[in-house]
Write a protein that holds these residues in place. Structure first.
Motif, short mmCIF file in Angstrom:
data_model
loop_
_atom_site.label_atom_id
_atom_site.label_comp_id
_atom_site.label_asym_id
_atom_site.label_seq_id
_atom_site.Cartn_x
_atom_site.Cartn_y
_atom_site.Cartn_z
N CYS A 287 0.78 -1.20 0.02
CA CYS A 287 0.20 -0.13 -0.06
C CYS A 287 0.90 1.23 -0.13
N LEU A 288 0.79 2.07 -0.96
CA LEU A 288 1.70 3.04 -1.41
C LEU A 288 0.92 4.51 -1.23
N SER A 289 1.69 5.49 -0.85
CA SER A 289 1.20 7.02 -1.03
C SER A 289 1.55 7.26 -2.48
N CYS A 293 7.99 9.37 -6.27
CA CYS A 293 8.22 8.39 -7.34
C CYS A 293 7.54 6.97 -7.20
N PHE A 294 6.52 6.84 -6.33
CA PHE A 294 6.02 5.72 -5.82
C PHE A 294 5.08 4.98 -7.12
N ALA A 301 1.20 -2.72 -9.18
CA ALA A 301 1.58 -3.65 -8.19
C ALA A 301 1.30 -3.03 -6.57
N ALA A 302 0.43 -2.10 -6.56
CA ALA A 302 0.20 -1.39 -5.20
C ALA A 302 -1.20 -1.06 -5.32
N VAL A 303 -1.67 -0.64 -4.20
CA VAL A 303 -2.86 0.10 -3.89
C VAL A 303 -2.50 1.25 -3.62
N TYR A 304 -2.90 2.64 -4.00
CA TYR A 304 -2.39 4.01 -3.60
C TYR A 304 -3.43 4.60 -2.85
N GLY A 334 3.55 -7.80 -8.21
CA GLY A 334 4.94 -7.44 -7.60
C GLY A 334 6.05 -8.44 -8.06
N ARG A 335 5.74 -9.52 -8.10
CA ARG A 335 6.80 -10.59 -8.74
C ARG A 335 6.97 -10.12 -10.09
#
Length: 359
Positions: A287-289, A293-294, A301-304, A334-335
């Motif tokens: 889980c990313l901001s 650069c995220f 490959a992330a939930v923002y 992600g893999r």
């Protein structure tokens, strides 16, 4: 081609992203390239792993913060001797100390990992001259390597550097150890420092509804032990037993990623974000901001979430906790994304920069 590196960060860091980057680069150079690292004193973990590197450490009694000043002084003498010999084609210093600027006769390149000192000057001591030194080296360097498009953009905007002088080379990642056994159950993972732009307290406040709903849920934090002020804050919001600090080895860190329900990275700014790749490597949902650069690094490959909006942070983490299918999809994505960040690709792209500017 012979590339000369220097000691700067290897003298100052036991662990850290910059020394891991340079260690992977120096010791994975392909045939036809030779890396020279003049260094005698260091306690850097990544150097001490190398069988063909002989380094010393000074005294087990003195604290590292004092010893590293001695290391820096002694190792700078060796760097200056190598620069004076001039038996190399290109110089790649490991940080921004311009001690060599009036002595060097060959081209040099620098790697810029982030622009924290420029974006958050209040977090650094008044006598910290990192930004001034970085600006000088950026001006004088033959070329600059930036670790993300976002960092390149910052260099252009904050230092007025021509985009043509900057090449983006992403970090590579390779895990050097196996994961340890599970250390905890039912937890979210926060990794690294907790100051200012890391947005730690917004993350903690946003997790209160989920911690209230799931009574066995915990938050595990790596990095330095909690300060007295942090413990007081956690006590005030009655989370002293639910938010746990853990100092870990590399294998234990891998375990924390592998068994976490999710890794949450709420920073307002990062130059790259190596923990994202660490999470990908260990099949951990991310889980990313939605900042800095995220999105560039993680892509799909992330939930923002919006790092300034507590409800947005809560909802992003809730989705991962309550939707097993989504969590599995994030692991798969992600893999796949991790394949774009190999050490081999980082070294190859860096050597292409070397080829253009070596003398």
């Amino acid at each position: 081609m012979k590339v000369l590196y220097d000691h700067q960060m290897f003298s100052m860091q036991k662990y850290g992203g910059i020394t891991r980057y340079f260690s992977d680069l120096i010791f994975d150079l392909p045939l036809g390239y030779e890396g020279e690292l003049p260094i005698l004193y260091s306690e850097n973990h990544y150097l001490r792993e190398k069988e063909d590197v002989v380094i010393r450490k000074f005294s087990d009694i003195l604290p590292f913060r004092l010893k590293r000043l001695y290391y820096y002084h002694r190792n700078t003498i060796l760097s200056n001797q190598a620069i004076k010999k001039n038996e190399f084609n290109l110089f790649h210093p490991t940080y921004y100390d311009p001690y060599f600027i009036k002595k060097i006769k060959k081209p040099f390149v620098i790697t810029v990992h982030d622009m924290n000192h420029e974006k958050f000057p209040d977090l650094f001591l008044a006598y910290d001259n990192t930004s001034e030194n970085k600006r000088l080296l950026a001006k004088e360097a033959a070329h600059i390597i930036a670790v993300s498009q976002n960092t390149k953009k910052d260099l252009v905007e904050l230092f007025g550097i021509s985009p043509d002088k900057i090449t983006v080379v992403y970090h590579g990642y390779k895990q050097h150890c196996k994961s340890a056994e599970a250390l905890f159950e039912n937890y979210l993972l926060f990794v690294g420092e907790r100051k200012g732009y890391k947005n730690f307290w917004n993350f903690i406040k946003a997790m209160v509804p989920l911690l209230n709903k799931y009574k066995d849920l915990k938050i595990i934090c790596t990095g330095n032990p909690f300060s007295r002020e942090e413990l007081e804050q956690l006590n005030q919001i009655k989370l002293i037993d639910r938010v746990i600090q853990k100092s870990v080895s590399d294998s234990e860190l891998a375990s924390l990623y592998r068994y976490a329900l999710a890794f949450v990275y709420p920073s307002i700014y990062e130059g790259f974000g190596i923990p994202i790749l660490e999470a990908f490597q260990n099949d951990c949902p991310v889980c990313l901001s939605k900042a800095s650069c995220f999105p560039e690094i993680a892509e799909n490959a992330a939930v923002y979430f919006d790092p300034s909006d507590l409800d947005s942070i809560t909802e992003a983490v809730r989705k991962v906790l309550e939707n097993k299918s989504l969590a599995d999809d994030l692991r798969d994505a992600g893999r796949i994304r991790l394949k774009d960040f190999s050490i081999d690709l980082m070294v190859k792209n860096t050597c292409e920069v070397y080829n253009k500017y070596a003398f």
